[in-house]
Each structure stands twice: as C-alpha cells, then as structure tokens.
Scaffold this motif. Sequence first.
Motif, PDB file in Angstrom:
ATOM      1  N   ARG A  89       7.501  -2.201   5.039  1.00  0.00           N
ATOM      2  CA  ARG A  89       7.660  -3.225   6.162  1.00  0.00           C
ATOM      3  C   ARG A  89       8.957  -3.099   6.803  1.00  0.00           C
ATOM      4  NH1 ARG A  89       5.598  -9.118   3.914  1.00  0.00           N
ATOM      5  NH2 ARG A  89       3.299  -8.872   3.989  1.00  0.00           N
ATOM      6  N   SER A 117       3.035   0.710   9.119  1.00  0.00           N
ATOM      7  CA  SER A 117       1.905  -0.418   8.916  1.00  0.00           C
ATOM      8  C   SER A 117       1.519   0.242   7.286  1.00  0.00           C
ATOM      9  CB  SER A 117       0.715  -0.033   9.736  1.00  0.00           C
ATOM     10  OG  SER A 117       0.174   1.334   9.615  1.00  0.00           O
ATOM     11  N   VAL A 141      -0.711  -1.546   3.571  1.00  0.00           N
ATOM     12  CA  VAL A 141      -1.664  -2.373   3.086  1.00  0.00           C
ATOM     13  C   VAL A 141      -1.587  -1.738   1.476  1.00  0.00           C
ATOM     14  CG1 VAL A 141      -3.861  -0.776   3.005  1.00  0.00           C
ATOM     15  CG2 VAL A 141      -4.050  -3.068   3.024  1.00  0.00           C
ATOM     16  N   ASP A 158      -4.828 -11.494  -7.729  1.00  0.00           N
ATOM     17  CA  ASP A 158      -3.356 -12.083  -7.541  1.00  0.00           C
ATOM     18  C   ASP A 158      -2.572 -10.971  -7.649  1.00  0.00           C
ATOM     19  OD1 ASP A 158      -1.470 -13.664  -6.834  1.00  0.00           O
ATOM     20  OD2 ASP A 158      -1.739 -15.107  -8.336  1.00  0.00           O
ATOM     21  N   ASP A 203       5.045 -15.189  -2.437  1.00  0.00           N
ATOM     22  CA  ASP A 203       5.136 -16.002  -1.590  1.00  0.00           C
ATOM     23  C   ASP A 203       6.365 -15.924  -0.780  1.00  0.00           C
ATOM     24  OD1 ASP A 203       2.601 -16.855  -2.651  1.00  0.00           O
ATOM     25  OD2 ASP A 203       3.570 -18.510  -3.804  1.00  0.00           O
ATOM     26  N   ASP A 215       5.853 -13.425   1.786  1.00  0.00           N
ATOM     27  CA  ASP A 215       4.797 -13.288   2.476  1.00  0.00           C
ATOM     28  C   ASP A 215       4.057 -11.832   2.175  1.00  0.00           C
ATOM     29  OD1 ASP A 215       2.697 -14.233   4.053  1.00  0.00           O
ATOM     30  OD2 ASP A 215       3.720 -13.590   5.966  1.00  0.00           O
ATOM     31  N   ARG A 240       1.276 -11.236   0.674  1.00  0.00           N
ATOM     32  CA  ARG A 240      -0.059 -11.378   0.127  1.00  0.00           C
ATOM     33  C   ARG A 240      -0.787 -11.111   1.430  1.00  0.00           C
ATOM     34  NH1 ARG A 240       1.297 -15.573  -3.536  1.00  0.00           N
ATOM     35  NH2 ARG A 240       0.476 -15.108  -5.444  1.00  0.00           N
ATOM     36  N   ARG A 241      -0.307 -11.238   2.784  1.00  0.00           N
ATOM     37  CA  ARG A 241      -0.818 -11.041   3.906  1.00  0.00           C
ATOM     38  C   ARG A 241      -1.299  -9.557   4.184  1.00  0.00           C
ATOM     39  NH1 ARG A 241       3.019  -9.446   8.338  1.00  0.00           N
ATOM     40  NH2 ARG A 241       4.966 -10.054   7.460  1.00  0.00           N
ATOM     41  N   ASP A 242      -0.648  -8.541   3.402  1.00  0.00           N
ATOM     42  CA  ASP A 242      -0.924  -7.366   3.378  1.00  0.00           C
ATOM     43  C   ASP A 242      -1.679  -6.668   2.184  1.00  0.00           C
ATOM     44  OD1 ASP A 242      -0.137  -6.971   5.984  1.00  0.00           O
ATOM     45  OD2 ASP A 242       1.748  -6.780   5.550  1.00  0.00           O
ATOM     46  N   ARG A 296      -5.092  -6.494   0.058  1.00  0.00           N
ATOM     47  CA  ARG A 296      -6.321  -6.763  -0.326  1.00  0.00           C
ATOM     48  C   ARG A 296      -6.618  -7.047  -1.749  1.00  0.00           C
ATOM     49  NH1 ARG A 296      -8.611  -2.684   4.492  1.00  0.00           N
ATOM     50  NH2 ARG A 296      -7.722  -3.549   6.087  1.00  0.00           N
TER      51      ARG A 296
END
Length: 120
Positions: free
Chosen positions: A30, A35, A37, A44, A99, A102, A104-106, A108
């Motif tokens: 990032r 980009s 993933v 988790d 958390d 952030d 977790r947004r990327d 799967r």
Amino acid sequence: MTNNNNGSSEFDVVIVGAGFAGMYQLKRMREASFSAVVLETADDVGGTWYWNRYPGARCDILTVDYSYSWDRELEKEWVWSERYATQPEILRYAQFVADKHDLRRDIRFNTRVNAARWDE
C-alpha cells in the motif's frame, strides 16, 4: 485493481496468508502504491497464531520480537503482558494491528489458493 469482463480482479501483488509477514507485506505494498490483495484460508488474521490454539501455546522468543517496529505509535499503544506471551495475546495483537491499519479491507478470508501461475 482492474476488473475483467469475466468478473475476476487483477492486482499488482497477491499475497498468500494473513499472518505477521502477510500483513506487513500488505502494508508495504500500500505504501508503495501497489494494488494488493491477501488471500487467507482462515476467517481472521494471525497465521500460525490463529491456527495453533492448543492449551499452553506461547512463543519461545521474547514477545517484543513479534512487535512491528515500523509503527512507533503502535509500540506505545500495545503493552505485552509478559515476556513470552500466550497464543491468545499474540493473536489479539495481530487483530489489533489489522484494525489499526485497516488491513482487513484488502484481505479475502476463507479463500484457499489451489494453484498459481506466473504471467510475465
């Protein structure tokens, strides 16, 4: 990230596993404006510390060695309860980092990698 006509997505970087190394790699990608993933079989973050939940599981190195030194603020926010922390505390730390940044947004979750192919 681009979407293909077949509904799949393309990324600059695909990271397998949301353990400590995978989460760090995602943060670094990032920062470098890639980009990215993360594909994670579990539901988790935590890697080894997610899966190894046997009674008495703890690290055999100083817990501070698990701390992400790249985040000085995090080092002030998180205080380890003991020198050789137990599995639940190490997992909570991984979740806290996910958390805070952030991550977790990327990621799967519940996604297994069955095969991979290099496309130059």
